[in-house]
Structures are given as structure tokens and as C-alpha cells.
Design an enzyme around this catalytic site. Structure first.
Site, mmCIF file in Angstrom:
data_model
loop_
_atom_site.group_PDB
_atom_site.id
_atom_site.type_symbol
_atom_site.label_atom_id
_atom_site.label_comp_id
_atom_site.label_asym_id
_atom_site.label_seq_id
_atom_site.Cartn_x
_atom_site.Cartn_y
_atom_site.Cartn_z
ATOM 1 N N ASP A 129 0.543 -1.079 -0.392
ATOM 2 C CA ASP A 129 -0.222 -0.145 -0.199
ATOM 3 C C ASP A 129 0.357 1.399 0.312
ATOM 4 O O ASP A 129 0.806 2.831 -0.063
ATOM 5 C CB ASP A 129 -0.360 0.160 1.562
ATOM 6 C CG ASP A 129 -2.250 -0.720 1.152
ATOM 7 O OD1 ASP A 129 -2.356 -1.686 0.144
ATOM 8 O OD2 ASP A 129 -2.970 -1.665 1.649
ATOM 9 N N GLY A 130 2.463 1.185 0.536
ATOM 10 C CA GLY A 130 2.936 2.090 0.442
ATOM 11 C C GLY A 130 3.545 2.756 -0.561
ATOM 12 O O GLY A 130 3.657 3.773 -0.700
ATOM 13 N N ASN A 240 -4.370 8.918 3.089
ATOM 14 C CA ASN A 240 -4.809 7.978 4.045
ATOM 15 C C ASN A 240 -5.653 8.807 5.228
ATOM 16 O O ASN A 240 -6.521 9.144 5.771
ATOM 17 C CB ASN A 240 -3.940 7.270 4.730
ATOM 18 C CG ASN A 240 -4.032 5.890 4.295
ATOM 19 O OD1 ASN A 240 -4.649 5.331 3.586
ATOM 20 N ND2 ASN A 240 -2.823 5.119 4.557
ATOM 21 N N ASP A 270 -4.182 10.995 23.512
ATOM 22 C CA ASP A 270 -2.722 10.783 22.695
ATOM 23 C C ASP A 270 -2.597 11.676 21.331
ATOM 24 O O ASP A 270 -2.037 12.395 20.908
ATOM 25 C CB ASP A 270 -1.878 9.744 21.895
ATOM 26 C CG ASP A 270 -1.878 8.476 23.652
ATOM 27 O OD1 ASP A 270 -1.656 9.617 24.475
ATOM 28 O OD2 ASP A 270 -1.531 7.725 23.515
ATOM 29 N N THR A 281 -9.176 2.362 6.706
ATOM 30 C CA THR A 281 -8.650 1.201 7.139
ATOM 31 C C THR A 281 -8.228 1.677 7.647
ATOM 32 O O THR A 281 -6.994 0.102 7.575
ATOM 33 C CB THR A 281 -9.109 0.311 6.184
ATOM 34 O OG1 THR A 281 -8.997 0.750 4.641
ATOM 35 C CG2 THR A 281 -10.084 -0.015 5.783
ATOM 36 N N ALA A 282 -7.324 1.964 7.905
ATOM 37 C CA ALA A 282 -5.540 2.495 7.860
ATOM 38 C C ALA A 282 -5.408 2.606 9.508
ATOM 39 O O ALA A 282 -5.858 1.903 10.481
ATOM 40 C CB ALA A 282 -5.318 3.396 6.964
ATOM 41 N N TYR A 283 -4.967 3.644 9.812
ATOM 42 C CA TYR A 283 -4.651 4.288 10.909
ATOM 43 C C TYR A 283 -6.207 4.483 12.104
ATOM 44 O O TYR A 283 -5.984 4.209 13.062
ATOM 45 C CB TYR A 283 -4.131 5.451 11.752
ATOM 46 C CG TYR A 283 -3.386 5.910 12.807
ATOM 47 C CD1 TYR A 283 -2.667 5.017 13.790
ATOM 48 C CD2 TYR A 283 -2.467 6.996 12.938
ATOM 49 C CE1 TYR A 283 -2.646 5.281 14.811
ATOM 50 C CE2 TYR A 283 -2.015 7.122 14.185
ATOM 51 C CZ TYR A 283 -2.214 6.396 15.153
ATOM 52 O OH TYR A 283 -1.165 6.774 16.129
ATOM 53 N N ALA A 284 -6.821 5.037 11.478
ATOM 54 C CA ALA A 284 -7.794 5.296 12.207
ATOM 55 C C ALA A 284 -9.008 3.790 12.359
ATOM 56 O O ALA A 284 -9.318 3.716 14.357
ATOM 57 C CB ALA A 284 -9.385 5.492 11.359
#
Lengths: 393, 393, 393, 393
Positions: A129-130, A240, A270, A281-284
Site C-alpha cells: 500500500d505504501g 489516508n 494522544d 482502514t489504516a490508522y483510524a
């Protein structure tokens, strides 16, 4: 600037590089107003000639497929192939004898130096994905259609398996492809007007965070000069998310969140993630968000480890404008990063604005929008994967 | 039926009762395709003459405001006022001397008997969120504009405080009002073709669940005959959510979920909530969903106590069509209810389809779409309400 | 029926059917008998003479109460009062005329220099939860009983309101006090045996993180010399939690978690919190953990933003030994901090062991264990605080 | 260093500074000494002669293993084997020719009729977790040691694979076995004293819920007469959980929760789960609870779909006494069930008390307490099972 008062996403610009367009068809004409994402298919305005190939770095497994691909594109498709100049420093690639032969036929570009705008008709990504996040960062305005391959392990952004790539690429070049328009967020960072020109200049931290001056170099190509002294706002497009966090400070930061000018809440914890549906669907998702299909025109706001038990993530219309500032009474500053890049400090008085960009990433589907997404939910997140219940005794 | 292939919500029908329209303005003309929700304002095609007043039942506190309101509407505004006939059986109302005088000037309707279609220009709700759900259930097609008052305790669907109601209602009748178009879900329940006509007829349960024949009565006005013998599908429009649960069974039901014809997952647990964005802050939020602003064109899918740790809620585009069926290998049936009403059993072979309706509820804002929503998040859900952090020692 | 006043589970009957028993062995005999936490009350072996007073720093509101308290302790109670030497540099204190008079009667200690072991009979904290964390850090072995006051805003660790403090302190000094024994975690950090003595020495980062050598100074009093060259393990006792996180790295760290020697999982995400029950309402709750009453003998393990949807927090018996190491195939190192202090890098090959310490913090209850905890849940976390449901219409 | 093999916390040092001690009192002396769960091993007081074999019902796959097992126990081990009489009605069993031969050598019992107390030395379960719940329900006081086999699909309560069962059972009969003492909750339901003897008698609902009189029959063996007329409290021991829910009512119930006599909160939502640590991985985990190892002496309280965003699950010491009542101002009653059985209505004025029982279930480990639990977390809940992260590009 009428967009900030809109709750809908702005209509995306429907030109992707010099050649890519969305096909007009009769179904769209019958449709009253909306453009139906399900009918979105790729069409080519003229035959694509130039292709940018982005490969995953530091992964030996990707070298052979990469060389096969560029050989085939050059020799069979007679296309002009662009690569990053950094490839020439990658020993796993340069040691490949076939690559040696092809090397002179390649076009190179240097990130942060060479402007690719209007030079690329088509993008192929190879790896994880990167690669697509990187492709997105290279095009701060219109993005050419992107076809992304994974090598064995399905990603959210890399739906195509590399097997039999010739047939798949040919199909796309002939215009047979469903598209997902992945919305991006336009982030504008406006620094507090400094009265003292010498104060608060950029610096390199020991943790490898980018200095502010360094960012100026990168973004100057597309966004004009961004250095602090002249106080021009800096722009970043993210696919993203944009993340505001407390950085190395052990203390909570207090961050004020405004939506369309209204102060809606204070974030204590934080940090805060503002993400596209693609980024949900990534960090969240790791911070507890629900997952949003990339065709929903929305922005997701997710707190990171909030101190309030009731601070659930929320989803707002794609057209709103968010503003994020350090609370005046906060003891600490915060840090901001854009798709995991360009990390920098956010000081008291600085303002970060976020809204949906008119420049989405046109990402080519392997099957269709619904199937691709649910397949990646299952494969990447093991969503609802479990043993089937046995009959009860 | 082309809608099932669409990922966008269908364009809402923009006529609300005989008089209500959305105002056309210059901003919308400049807008390329989309209608911008932020510009959505109410306009009246002709002067509204009839008003339906719905009051909360079994709440003595609402009686005085109710009588004040209808007196003012009749005497000052010269409007024709409709009420439920059931009001005449409400002793707290009929004991009111002013109501006695007004009684003969009121028009009455009987739920499930009298058709209100095209008879009502404007709706006023008085009480809690339930009044608006009830109003929604009365109009299975176009809904007149709704103005909803709360009495002290702000609701998600009742943004207006009753104080000084005369000025507020006059303002709306003069066309000064922002609108939120709250999407509804069209639920179609198609029973398995029964080969044995005598089997599985409707029944009244001891728990007050509606029998299938009883539903036939209710829905016959708008949906034609729905009794099981002739197997016509039953239709229900919901403003909050349709819920499929295991009912009184102690065992998990296995429910198959399809999206646009693709089987996306099996639901194992207490059940499944399919909600509108409006419904995301109702039952869905209690089951762990993120909150979605009502102007996001989306459908939320939330499992209830799923056995899989990874079964996170998801958000899909408003235009998809969901289908829900009992898994062939499930030992149990399930139960379905629509905005908490019309509860009935879902058997093997039955199919429940859900998609966004073209008939939203045009809900009048007290301030604007963003402010109203965040105010109700704070007041109704205590969203991120907490003590401010003190400085650390 | 005395059991209802007990917080311990009743001892299980250890006969199972006519034949089954639990085998008695020598290890069990050595185990001293457990006490029922509900009966835990403070008693004084001899009359307490010395008292350590810890006040919140940088908070002007605490100065007057602080001076009142020490004046009363010295003049009325004839106790020897210890304070931090840093108080003498606090202008808001030294400007107080009464403090000037008392100044010469105070005993001072310097953090990290003077050993307080066996010198202090009683501790009084004044301010927020941080004062108790600080008190805990000063006593790496046995902790004298702690009485903690808040000034208006109830904390989890500061149950007493300062009003009428004379009566409350007198009561405690006379032995009328319920106790909560708050377990602490003993964390042992063992560095990989370095073959190159010059590599990887301590350093001061620009973010204020403590260098490794700096820690050596602090812990040398109780734990012997901890500098890296001689590779002795470092020990830290924490009252809330030990946190392992990815630090400033944008990439996930892979951390291996072992329990009693068994490899139980790999942590991928922002990090991992190992907390006491006391700490479950601190950082862990923000990361999604359930809240654990401080008298439950358990250790809580909570991932921070884990990439796996199914990585729910877990609770294990207090007696297990955890071991945490960077996975051999992880690209990144991690950072570790102890109650928010002594932050330092965790390298490949280092091992962090965590288990329950035999030295809890004896924290004096304002009412009793149950009431104090639920009051702080409501006040500090707004736990289940909401509008009461109105009757439905 | 023996502590690392211990699952209990080390006994805290009970001296706090030079003066502080915990007061010794008589209640503590009566407390018998706790044992370290890690050292808990089974021993046999005399050689076990009788074995109760419980097999999963309605599962054909279990028939052959079941017959093998009883044949071997009777012929090789010369044990007296008890089965449910219902086995004789199970055609899949009675059709088995070997079972026919054994049939006369079996002892039968009838659930709810025959008292097994003191008749059974050892229990073997065959099938799913439900067999152990059923075994638990048969023994309302002391439970013989239980060895539970699964057939292919590991359960939380069935750790043994059936392969090579002869060796495994022999081992256990010889006393080589680690034990987990799974605490149970003693639930006491006390009905409001009825003034009108005819009102509110038991009834059979159409949903198969047990009537109150029916329960009387079942529990009379162990708990004395429980019928409503004489108002004796009813007792139930649960291994997983007691659940209070809103039943078929569409409205929220308001339930008051008391701990040790203190009113701690009002539950508004679908219901409330009070579970043992064993039950934390059953229904509670589906409702969002953290998972608790079965050797932690605790009770878990988990709301089901609570209306409050901040109503996080909590963990309290095993020794507290909970009391649950319908709030006086609640419009609705609630329903209660015990390990999914004996479902019945909870009326205004009824009181449900819950505390830890002195009769745990001694469940035999396949490996040891830690390994068995983490293996079942991974297998049954896919806890933190995911693709390993690939190196980033």
C-alpha cells in the site's frame, strides 16, 4: 471561496493526467444530478504513452517482477517508462542483468526536484500500500490512473495479483476498467505570524523528523515557497490521513477542533486522526473507528486514546472544513504528519485546515468497488473471520 | 430497476407534501452537479394551509403546550389542524377546558385507516424523538416538512425549544428555515413462496408482537395487500434502523448478508442493525457504531454482540442494496423490526432487502445542519464531555 | 453472614466430589495467609513522628493549604515534617510569610540523593494524582501509609477533600482508616550484553527524555549501580503502568510478549500498556481497557492502537511474570517508560520483565474501598453518567 | 526464585514504613489460607470408582467416541458409568450395536429428578463447551473433577483432544493433572412478597421460556422448594454468567445495580451481564468486555448495548455482593437467565443477588493454566491473529 460552506464534497476534477478521463455513458445522462460511482469507468482521451512504475523499496522479492514489467512495457507496449532515480542506487536491482540492458531506455525523476505534472499518463505500482501513498504524494494536483499490484499479500490499495500481468495491463490500457475515485484531504498549515524573524526556525531533531525548512524544499515545486519566514501556508494532499499527536511529550495536548467555523470539541488524549474513507482502514481502524467504503463522500474524525470514555469517532460530510489549533491554555504543543510523512511541530497560534480535495486518486479496481473492498477487509483485517458455530449441545 | 447498481444514493424526490419544495438559488445553479446540502433551504410552493400536530403520548407535561399550539394555529394562523383521533381518548387532554372549545374545529385521522397523503402541508411534533419516528411512519411516500419541538430535553430529532414558539413557527411558515434531508431506508420483506397454504399463518404472541395479518392491515393503505397467502412483498420505510435479532431464542442466529448481490459476511451474534446516518446515534451507537452526520449519503451496518472480535461496524454508500436472509444451515429463525415497530419473525427462505429510499424526511433545523448535530451529540450522548485537565504536578 | 462485607472471594471448598482434593504441597504452606481487603484497616505499630508532605508543583492554589497543613503538623501535632528541597526554589511558596517562619523547622530531602527509607512514618499528598505517583517513586521498597487530598477536583488517587483537614488527619493518626493496598509492578530491564563497550551509551535527547546514565543516578540509591557498562539490570516500581511504544518512529514496532516463559503473542501497533488495576483507569482506559477495582489481584495488558481488530485487552493473574522483547525480525526499536518517567529506548536483545511487587502503596480511603472507587469513576471518567431516559411517546 | 511459577500475586509485605501495619482481626484468622493456583494439582482421596459421562446431544459425530469411551471405562477401568437417561431415546446412539451390549451395564439418571450429590467421583465431557455448562448445572454444590474433550474444534472449556484418550484419562485417574478452579456465581432470586396469592403465578410463554413453577421442580432437589407461593428464594449457580435483559420489550429497562449495599449505577440499554472470569470469554466478550483469565478472583460487569457512551465494563473483586433490581420508576420489567437456562421474568420488587460461590468447577488442564487459556483465545476468538506485517516500502 464558496467550498467551505458546502456539506457535499466538491465535484472532483475528472481529468487524470493528460490522457485519463471518466467515460461518459448513457446511464450517466439519465441520472438526474449525481454521478454514480458504480458507473465510473476509465476511458482514455488519447492513447497513453508514458507510464510511471513505482516499486516497493528494500524488498528483494519485487525485483524480478519489476524488471519483467518494465521490459514488457518498453519492448512490447513501446511506452516511455519513468522510474525514480533512486532505483539506480538499489543494488538488488542494478545487479540484475536484464535491468542493465534496459537502464538506458528508462526515464528517471528525482523526488522533490523534478515536476511530473502533465508528464505521466498512467501509473503502475508494485508492492504494498505504501507504493500508492507514495504515488499520491508525487501528484499534488491531478493524478493519472493508478493500477496497483501486490505480490502475494492483498492490500487495501493494491488489488491486482501480479500473475498474468500482461493481460491485465493490456485490458486497462484498452479502457476496460472500473475506477474507485479515492478522495484526498487538502491540508493547509498556516503558521502564526511571527514578529521575531529569528525565533522558531526549522531544526533537525534527533528522531529524524523533518525540519520545517526541509519541507519547504519538498513542497516548493507544487505549492510555492513554504518557508517560515514569509509565512505562506503549506499545503499537503493526503490519501489516508493527517495525524495530530502529542509527539514525545508525556503530557496530553489540548487541541481545539472547529467545523465550518464552529468550535465543536476539545481533544484530550494522544491525538487526533482526520482520515479519508480510504484511510479509515489504516490508522483510524486501529484507534477504534468504523470502516468506511472509499466511495462514501465523508471525512472521519477519530481520537487516539482519548481521556474521555464518550469520545467516539464521528463521520462528517466530505464538504465541511475542519480547523485544528492548539488550545490557548494547553501547556504543550503537538506534532502533525501527513500520510506518515512531513512530520513537524504544531505551535500555539498555528492553524491546520483540512477539507476534501478536488483531486482524488483514480484507483483501478481488480473486480469492482464492492468486491474489492470486502475482499480486502477479509484479507487485510480478518474482518468477521471466525470459526463457524457448531450446533449446540 | 437501475438503482440497485448505484453506489450513490438515488436523488431524493424534492417535493414534500403538496406545498413544500427545496428553494432553488443561484448557488445551486453554479454547482456543477451535486445539490449542496448546506444550501438546502425550505421554500413553499403555495401557502401551507393544513398542519398535522403530533404530540407525545402519555406525558402530562406536553398537554398545555399542545393546546396552546393548536389554539394559536387555528385562531391566529387560520390553519386547518389535524390530530390523531386517539387524542380524544386521552383524559389529560380532554380534561382541559380550552381543548374542549377547540375540539370541534380539529380534523382527526385514525392511524392505519385514513390516508394522509396529499392532505398535509406541514407537520409539527411536540415531545421526544418518538414523535418524529411516528410522523415518518405515517408518510410512506413524500413527507411534508417537519418542525419538531422538545420540552426541556434536547433530542436528536427535536431541535426546537418550545419557548416563544409563535415566532419560530411564523418564521418557518414564511420560508426562513434550513433543512436537513434525513434519508430513510426502504425495507422490502419478501416471504418464501409457501407451498402449504395452511402452514405458518399469522399469530399474536403474548409479548405484543404484531402478527403478520395485523401488519397487513397497517400497510395495506400504502403498500397494497400484504397478507402471506398472496405472498406480495411488504414495504416499510424506516428513519432510524431496521433490526434483525435472535428474538427470544437463547441461540445465535446465522444471518447471511449480501451487498449488491455479493455475499459479504455471515452475522453470528445477537443480531444486526442496518441504520441510516440519522439512526447511527440511536440503537447503532449503543452497539458500538461511530456516529454519522445525517447528511452523509451512507448506510451503516452494525452487528449486535457479535461473536467475532473483529466484526467492527462498517459504512457503505447509500446507493447499495443489502439483502438479508437466514443462513440455510442456521438452526434458528430471526426477528425483524422497523424503527422498533412491526416486529415479526423472519423465516428460512424469506428475504429482506434494504436500500435508501427516494423519500427522505425534510427536518427543519433550529440553527443549521452542523450546529444542530453537534449540540445534540453533546446534550443527548454527552459526547466527549469531561472535566478539563488540570495542570499536572 | 460475614461474607457480604468481604472483598475477597470466599475460599473455595477444596473437596470435589467424594474423592477429589487439591494436593497440598510445601509451596502452599509457605504462602502466608491472605487477608480480606474489606477488613484491611490501618494500625500504627508506634506513634508516627515523621511525616512527608508532597504538594503539587506549579499550582498556586495549593500554596495556602500546604502552609496551613505543615504549620498545623509542626505546631499542633509536634511532628517532624519533611519536604522536597525544591520547595525552597518555589517563589509562590517562599513569598508566603508564614512559610518563612516555618522554614527552619522543616526537614528537606533531595530527590535521587537522599534516601528516605525508614525515615518516614506517614505521607500526606496535596494536589492531583501525580503527587501520589511521585510519592510511590520515592519509595522503591516499603511505602508508608499515604493520605491524599485533592483541592476541589476528585482524583482516582486523591480521595480526601481538604476541608476540615485537621479532623481527618487526626482520625488517621489515631488509626481510624480503611486501607486500599494498591499493587505495584516490579519492572526489571536487562540490557543485552554489549560486546562493544563504547557502543550505545546514554544520551540526552532534545525531547527531554532521560538518558540512560541519568537513570543510573536516580536508581542507584535503591537498586545499585545501573549504568550500561556493567550491565546490571535496572529496576522500577510502577503504580500505574509500564508503557512500551514506538516512540517517534512512524513504523509499527513488533514486540514479543511472553507470560511465564510462554510466547503468547506479538504486539503490532503503537505499543503496549502493562498496568496495575490502579492503572487501569489511567492510560489503559484511554486505550480501551475495562476498569479494574484496585483490590483485584491482576495485571492488565492493553495494546495501543493495535493493527489487529481482534486484539482485545486481557487480564491475567497478578502472580504471572511477563517478559517483553523486541521481535528479532522487527525493523524498529521501541521506547519504554515507567509511570510516565524514566523514558528510554528498548533495543533488540534487551528484556523487560514485569511482575507484581511485594511492596504495594497503602492508600488511605476517605470512605471505603467500594465507595471511593465508584465515586472516582463517576467524577473522573463520567462513567455511565447520562440523562435519565424520559418516558417514550 | 519460586515466584515466577506462581499465578497468585505474592503476598504483600504488610509493613508500611516503620510504623504502619495492617490490623489483625478475628475475621482474618478465620479466613483459610489461599493457594497458589499454579500449584493446584489434582489428588484423589480414594480411587475414583464412578464416572459421569456427558456427551453433546444432537451431534452424530460424537456417538462413536462416546461408545468407545464408555466401553473402555467399563471393560478396562472397571468403573461404574453414569449417563443421562435421555441417551436411551437418542436413536443415533441406540442404533449402535456396541452400545446395545453395554446398555445394561450403564447407570442412568434423570435430570431434575435424581440427585447425583456424592454419587459421582469423576466427570468426563465429550463435545462442546455446553457439556461442561450442563455438568455444572447438575452439581449445585461440590463438583467432581471434570475432564472435557473436544472433537476437532478446541473450546474454552474443552481443552483435551479425543485422540489417544485412554492414555490421557489414565494419567488423570493416576493423579497427574493440573487444575483450574473455575469460580461460579451464586445467584439468589428473591421475589417480592406477594399480598395477593393469585396474582402473578408462573406461566408458560409461547417462546419456550421456563415458567416459574417449572423451575421449582428443577431446583427443588438442591435448593428446597422454590415455588412462588411460599416465596422462598431460588438459587442458581452459574459458570459463565447471569444475564438481565429487556426481553421482548422494545423499550429499555432501567435496572438498579448495588454493590455491597451501595447503589452504584443505573443500567439503561439492552441489559447487563454479570460473569465469572470463565464467562468473560463467552457472552461478555461479545458485548465488549476485556478477557479475564479464569484464575483471577473477580466478577465482571458488562452492559449490553448501553445508551451511555461511557458505560465501559468493570471488574470488581470476587468477594463483593451485587444486587440487581428493577428501578422503581422503570416502565418495564426485565428477564433473567442463568448460563442461558431458567429464563424468567424479573418484576418490580424482586431482588437478584449475585456473589462468588464456594463451589467452583475443578476443570482439568490439558497442559497448564496459562497455555490452555492462550491457546483457546487464539483458537476460539482468533485473538490478535493476523498477517504479520511485511516490511514497508
Amino acid at each position: 471561496w464558496p467550498r467551505t460552506r458546502s456539506l457535499n464534497a466538491p465535484s472532483p476534477i475528472q481529468q487524470f493526467g493528460p490522457c485519463g478521463r471518466i467515460m461518459k455513458n448513457s446511464a450517466m445522462v439519465m441520472q438526474v444530478q449525481d454521478q454514480d460511482p458504480a458507473f465510473q469507468r476509465l476511458t482514455w482521451y488519447k492513447t497513453p504513452l508514458t507510464v510511471l512504475v513505482i516499486k516497493k523499496v528494500r524488498d528483494v522479492a519485487v525485483v524480478i517482477p519489476f524488471v519483467h514489467l518494465i521490459e514488457w512495457l518498453i519492448n512490447n507496449k513501446r511506452m516511455v517508462v519513468y522510474c525514480e532515480e533512486a532505483v539506480k542506487d538499489d543494488k538488488s536491482v542494478t545487479g540484475n542483468s536484464k535491468f542493465d540492458e534496459l537502464q538506458d531506455k528508462l526515464m528517471y525523476f528525482r523526488e522533490g526536484r523534478d515536476d511530473l505534472t502533465d508528464k505521466i499518463d498512467f501509473i503502475i505500482c508494485l508492492g504494498g500500500d505504501g507504493t500508492l501513498l507514495y504515488a499520491s504524494s508525487l501528484f499534488q494536483q491531478s493524478v493519472p490512473p493508478v493500477m496497483a499490484f501486490h505480490l502475494g499479500s492483498l492490500g487495501f490499495l493494491t488489488p491486482f495479483l501480479f500473475d498474468n500481468f500482461e493481460e491485465k495491463v493490456t485490458n486497462v490500457l484498452e479502457g476496460n476498467a472500473a475506477l474507485t475515485l479515492r478522495s484526498r484531504l487538502k491540508c493547509t498549515l498556516k503558521r502564526r505570524q511571527s514578529t521575531d524573524a529569528t525565533a522558531d526556525t526549522g531544526h533537525i531533531t534527533s528522531n529524524g523528523q523533518v525540519s520545517q525548512n526541509g519541507i519547504g524544499i519538498h513542497t516548493s515545486l507544487t505549492n510555492g515557497s513554504n518557508n517560515r519566514s514569509n509565512n505562506s501556508p503549506m499545503n499537503f494532499l493526503v490519501l489516508n490521513e493527517v495525524v495530530v499527536d502529542r509527539g514525545p511529550s508525556p503530557y496530553l495536548s489540548n487541541v481545539d477542533l472547529f467545523i465550518d467555523g464552529k468550535h465543536v470539541t476539545v481533544v484530550q488524549g494522544d491525538g487526533l486522526i482526520v482520515s479519508t474513507p480510504t484511510g479509515s482502514t489504516a490508522y483510524a481502524v486501529a484507534a477504534g473507528a468504523s470502516m468506511i467504503h472509499p466511495s462514501v463522500p465523508a471525512i472521519m474524525i477519530t481520537p487516539i486514546c482519548p481521556h474521555s470514555l464518550s469520545f467516539r469517532p464521528i463521520v462528517v460530510p466530505a464538504g465541511v472544513e475542519l480547523k485544528i489549533k492548539i488550545s490557548p491554555d494547553s501547556r504543550n504543543t503537538a506534532w502533525v504528519s501527513f500520510d506518515g510523512r512531513n512530520r513537524q511541530e504544531l505551535h500555539h497560534g498555528d492553524a491546520l485546515s483540512v477539507t476534501t480535495s478536488v483531486y482524488p486518486v483514480p484507483s483501478i479496481c481488480a473486480q469492482d468497488q464492492i468486491s474489492d473492498w470486502f475482499d480486502s477487509l477479509a484479507d487485510c483485517l480478518q474482518w468477521n473471520v471466525r470459526k463457524r458455530q457448531k450446533t449446540f449441545d
